[in-house]
Design a protein around this motif. Sequence first.
Motif, PDB file in Angstrom:
ATOM      1  N   THR A  39      29.125  49.476  42.736  1.00  0.00           N
ATOM      2  CA  THR A  39      28.331  50.803  43.194  1.00  0.00           C
ATOM      3  C   THR A  39      29.087  51.724  42.278  1.00  0.00           C
ATOM      4  OG1 THR A  39      29.436  51.134  44.983  1.00  0.00           O
ATOM      5  CG2 THR A  39      27.600  49.522  45.162  1.00  0.00           C
ATOM      6  N   PHE A  40      28.354  52.805  42.031  1.00  0.00           N
ATOM      7  CA  PHE A  40      28.797  54.149  41.339  1.00  0.00           C
ATOM      8  C   PHE A  40      29.693  54.624  42.330  1.00  0.00           C
ATOM      9  CE2 PHE A  40      28.710  58.539  40.500  1.00  0.00           C
ATOM     10  CZ  PHE A  40      29.066  58.854  39.173  1.00  0.00           C
ATOM     11  N   SER A  41      29.459  54.700  43.533  1.00  0.00           N
ATOM     12  CA  SER A  41      30.445  55.479  44.361  1.00  0.00           C
ATOM     13  C   SER A  41      31.693  54.791  44.741  1.00  0.00           C
ATOM     14  CB  SER A  41      29.850  55.428  45.966  1.00  0.00           C
ATOM     15  OG  SER A  41      29.469  54.236  46.502  1.00  0.00           O
ATOM     16  N   THR A  42      31.695  53.355  44.735  1.00  0.00           N
ATOM     17  CA  THR A  42      32.910  52.701  44.656  1.00  0.00           C
ATOM     18  C   THR A  42      33.731  52.908  43.303  1.00  0.00           C
ATOM     19  OG1 THR A  42      32.333  50.943  45.968  1.00  0.00           O
ATOM     20  CG2 THR A  42      34.246  50.350  44.770  1.00  0.00           C
TER      21      THR A  42
ATOM     22  N   PHE B 268      46.154  46.636  45.435  1.00  0.00           N
ATOM     23  CA  PHE B 268      45.304  47.908  45.313  1.00  0.00           C
ATOM     24  C   PHE B 268      43.968  47.607  45.062  1.00  0.00           C
ATOM     25  CE2 PHE B 268      44.003  51.450  42.246  1.00  0.00           C
ATOM     26  CZ  PHE B 268      43.897  52.245  43.285  1.00  0.00           C
ATOM     27  N   LEU B 269      43.724  46.576  43.800  1.00  0.00           N
ATOM     28  CA  LEU B 269      42.455  46.277  43.535  1.00  0.00           C
ATOM     29  C   LEU B 269      41.648  45.565  44.666  1.00  0.00           C
ATOM     30  CD1 LEU B 269      43.280  44.542  40.071  1.00  0.00           C
ATOM     31  CD2 LEU B 269      42.534  46.885  40.638  1.00  0.00           C
ATOM     32  N   PRO B 270      41.879  44.849  45.516  1.00  0.00           N
ATOM     33  CA  PRO B 270      41.096  44.393  46.660  1.00  0.00           C
ATOM     34  C   PRO B 270      40.358  45.269  47.563  1.00  0.00           C
ATOM     35  CG  PRO B 270      43.073  42.927  46.623  1.00  0.00           C
ATOM     36  CD  PRO B 270      43.152  44.125  45.806  1.00  0.00           C
ATOM     37  N   GLN B 271      41.118  46.704  47.647  1.00  0.00           N
ATOM     38  CA  GLN B 271      40.447  47.526  48.492  1.00  0.00           C
ATOM     39  C   GLN B 271      39.090  48.228  48.142  1.00  0.00           C
ATOM     40  OE1 GLN B 271      42.117  47.141  50.867  1.00  0.00           O
ATOM     41  NE2 GLN B 271      43.938  46.526  49.964  1.00  0.00           N
ATOM     42  N   PHE B 272      38.998  47.701  46.537  1.00  0.00           N
ATOM     43  CA  PHE B 272      37.479  48.335  46.140  1.00  0.00           C
ATOM     44  C   PHE B 272      36.772  47.068  45.915  1.00  0.00           C
ATOM     45  CE2 PHE B 272      41.116  51.459  45.126  1.00  0.00           C
ATOM     46  CZ  PHE B 272      40.678  52.452  45.465  1.00  0.00           C
ATOM     47  N   VAL B 273      36.950  46.123  46.282  1.00  0.00           N
ATOM     48  CA  VAL B 273      36.028  44.884  46.014  1.00  0.00           C
ATOM     49  C   VAL B 273      35.336  44.371  47.295  1.00  0.00           C
ATOM     50  CG1 VAL B 273      36.029  42.307  45.597  1.00  0.00           C
ATOM     51  CG2 VAL B 273      37.583  43.901  44.113  1.00  0.00           C
ATOM     52  N   HIS B 274      33.902  44.239  46.970  1.00  0.00           N
ATOM     53  CA  HIS B 274      33.247  43.869  48.212  1.00  0.00           C
ATOM     54  C   HIS B 274      32.370  42.832  47.782  1.00  0.00           C
ATOM     55  CE1 HIS B 274      34.274  48.172  49.814  1.00  0.00           C
ATOM     56  NE2 HIS B 274      33.791  48.352  48.660  1.00  0.00           N
TER      57      HIS B 274
ATOM     58  N   PHE C  47      33.901  39.427  38.670  1.00  0.00           N
ATOM     59  CA  PHE C  47      33.258  40.657  37.730  1.00  0.00           C
ATOM     60  C   PHE C  47      33.881  41.827  38.327  1.00  0.00           C
ATOM     61  CE2 PHE C  47      30.096  43.797  36.903  1.00  0.00           C
ATOM     62  CZ  PHE C  47      30.341  43.723  35.459  1.00  0.00           C
ATOM     63  N   GLN C  48      34.037  42.040  39.626  1.00  0.00           N
ATOM     64  CA  GLN C  48      34.450  43.365  40.245  1.00  0.00           C
ATOM     65  C   GLN C  48      35.804  43.531  40.052  1.00  0.00           C
ATOM     66  OE1 GLN C  48      32.973  44.691  44.301  1.00  0.00           O
ATOM     67  NE2 GLN C  48      31.928  42.394  44.140  1.00  0.00           N
ATOM     68  N   PHE C  49      36.654  42.604  40.286  1.00  0.00           N
ATOM     69  CA  PHE C  49      38.192  42.852  39.743  1.00  0.00           C
ATOM     70  C   PHE C  49      38.319  42.845  38.436  1.00  0.00           C
ATOM     71  CE2 PHE C  49      39.146  39.894  43.494  1.00  0.00           C
ATOM     72  CZ  PHE C  49      39.730  41.010  44.402  1.00  0.00           C
ATOM     73  N   LEU C  50      37.657  42.195  37.452  1.00  0.00           N
ATOM     74  CA  LEU C  50      37.867  42.441  36.151  1.00  0.00           C
ATOM     75  C   LEU C  50      37.358  43.800  35.901  1.00  0.00           C
ATOM     76  CD1 LEU C  50      38.662  41.145  33.409  1.00  0.00           C
ATOM     77  CD2 LEU C  50      36.389  40.173  33.181  1.00  0.00           C
TER      78      LEU C  50
END
Length: 208
Positions: free
Chosen positions: A3-6, A133-139, A147-150
Amino acid sequence: MITFSTLSMFVVIVIGLFLIPGPAVLLVASRTVQSGRKGGIMAGLGIATGDLIHTLFATIGLSAILMTSALAFNIVKFAGVAYLFYLGIRAVMEKPSDPKLPNISPATSTNSYTQAVLIEILNPKTALFFLSFLPQFVHPEQGSTFFQFLVLGLVFVLLSAIYTTLIAMGVRLLAGVVKKISWISRFSGKIVGAIYIGLGLKVAFQSR
């Protein structure tokens, strides 16, 4: 789909972390002083390349964990939160010191790039940072986690390359600014610590 907010929050936090002088900034600044602007830019690109490699490893590993078990992924995620809390508390408690440029010998642009890549790849703290750090923004509910991680990793790498290039282009001007604004060096650890702790608290409350 992120999402744009994330994505916006991720970008803001990453930029906030970049604005505080750290090892990468000091390396680029030192290389610029020793080997010229081109050497500094190549060192920054080397750091970005090392971050890209860490991103790929983190993306593959964390996506595999999620495919195996959602519980396992949540365990990794909260372990990341704990690590961010640890980094934040340590940064806040650490006594302030003036950032000093490391002593490095002049090198060609190719050597500057290669050395920076190796330094970043072989830094275990960087690997731990990406894994926490990265997992905190993956839903997972928002689509492909791979794709989100990448995407998050590539955005981080792109911002890193742009930031270090700007550092190399204006290192003399920035050095003068930092000397005039002395509170940056005195409170940099506390600012970074607050960012880490704030991110950890955000994730903790979100999960309730």
